[in-house]
Write an enzyme that holds these catalytic residues in place. Structure first.
Site, short mmCIF file in Angstrom:
data_model
loop_
_atom_site.label_atom_id
_atom_site.label_comp_id
_atom_site.label_asym_id
_atom_site.label_seq_id
_atom_site.Cartn_x
_atom_site.Cartn_y
_atom_site.Cartn_z
N HIS A 188 1.18 -1.36 -0.03
CA HIS A 188 -0.44 0.16 -0.10
C HIS A 188 1.10 1.07 0.14
CE1 HIS A 188 -3.12 -2.98 2.07
NE2 HIS A 188 -3.94 -2.39 0.73
N CYS A 231 -2.47 0.29 9.81
CA CYS A 231 -3.50 -0.35 9.77
C CYS A 231 -4.30 -1.04 10.82
CB CYS A 231 -2.83 -1.98 8.76
SG CYS A 231 -1.36 -1.42 8.05
#
Ligand code: CIR
Length: 257
Positions: A165, A252
């Protein structure tokens, strides 16, 4: 921005069976739970009210709540995760967000978007195009953000090997400072920022999390710790070794606003 709220979700027994490329072995569930408790306690210590959601066994990766929504104080956007086994995870977050938000938007159609690809730096949002976030997803989000007065810039990370990501490789620390993986730093100018570049062997630690006055830094990355401390940040170390095994970092594990 002063953060006052966070949402997290406990890892379940299925956690070790989630998606990963890490090749660091299976996570130890008991240790993962201890680390999760420590993470939530740190957020409480920093003044956040933390909503700890129950386990969702059907979704092994659901502990990584950051990927299923983008949250601001006055609106939220439910994502459409790029990985098929995670796709329906976002809907599980809808009733939770409805407790806090009147305005909830959704990424729709063939668009895909993971929250891990969204890096906010004051009033600009950097949106990563990745294996998880496609152009349509990025554009849908950009237009919602634009409505609320935020600028966006797309950053294509699809050719950067080993970076899941955008926020695996760049995070905004506040004070006009970005923390960067050297591979992204070499590709993208990010002009106008003070740039702190972590060494390649500590690339995982480019994912640090600034919350109120403190910078959460993953335990076990001494060069990054020195880098951010020398730059004047007040670091708090948290061990997230079991989440690293599943490709997850500090950011996250929560949604924050
Ligand atoms: C996944 O592959 O989707 C999870 N195992 C890891 C997600 C990490 N999330 C994030 O970087 N925001």
């Amino acid at each position: 921005m002063k953060f006052t709220h966070a949402i997290t979700r406990k890892p379940g027994n299925s956690f070790p069976y989630g998606i990963t490329t890490a090749a660091l072995g299976k996570p130890d569930l008991e240790l993962a739970l201890t680390q999760h408790n420590q993470y939530c306690s740190a957020l409480v210590q920093l003044g956040l009210q933390v909503d700890v959601l129950p386990v969702l066994e059907l979704f092994p990766d659901s502990v990584f709540v950051e990927d299923v929504a983008i949250v601001e104080p006055d609106f939220a956007v439910l994502t459409r995760p790029g990985a098929i086994p995670r796709r329906d995870e976002a809907q599980e977050m809808l009733p939770v967000l409805q407790k806090y938000y009147k305005r909830i938007y959704q990424i729709e159609g063939n668009a895909t978007l993971d929250g891990g690809d969204i890096c906010k730096a004051d009033d600009i949002y950097y949106i990563g195009l990745s294996a998880r976030t496609n152009l349509e997803g990025a554009q849908q989000l950009a237009s919602i953000l634009n409505y609320f007065g935020y600028r966006s810039e797309l950053i294509d990370i699809r050719r950067l090997q080993g970076i899941l990501h955008l926020k695996s490789a760049v995070n905004y620390l506040g004070e006009e400072t970005l923390l960067l993986d050297p591979r992204l730093a070499a590709q993208w100018p990010f002009s106008g920022y003070r740039k702190l570049v972590v060494p390649l062997e500590e690339a995982y630690s480019a994912n640090c999390l600034r919350l109120n006055e403190v910078l959460l830094v993953p335990f076990g990355f001494p060069h990054t710790l020195e880098l951010v401390t020398n730059a004047g940040f007040d670091a708090l170390l948290l061990d997230v070794s079991e989440y690293r095994k599943m490709d997850g970092g500090l950011s996250c594990l929560s949604l924050r606003w």
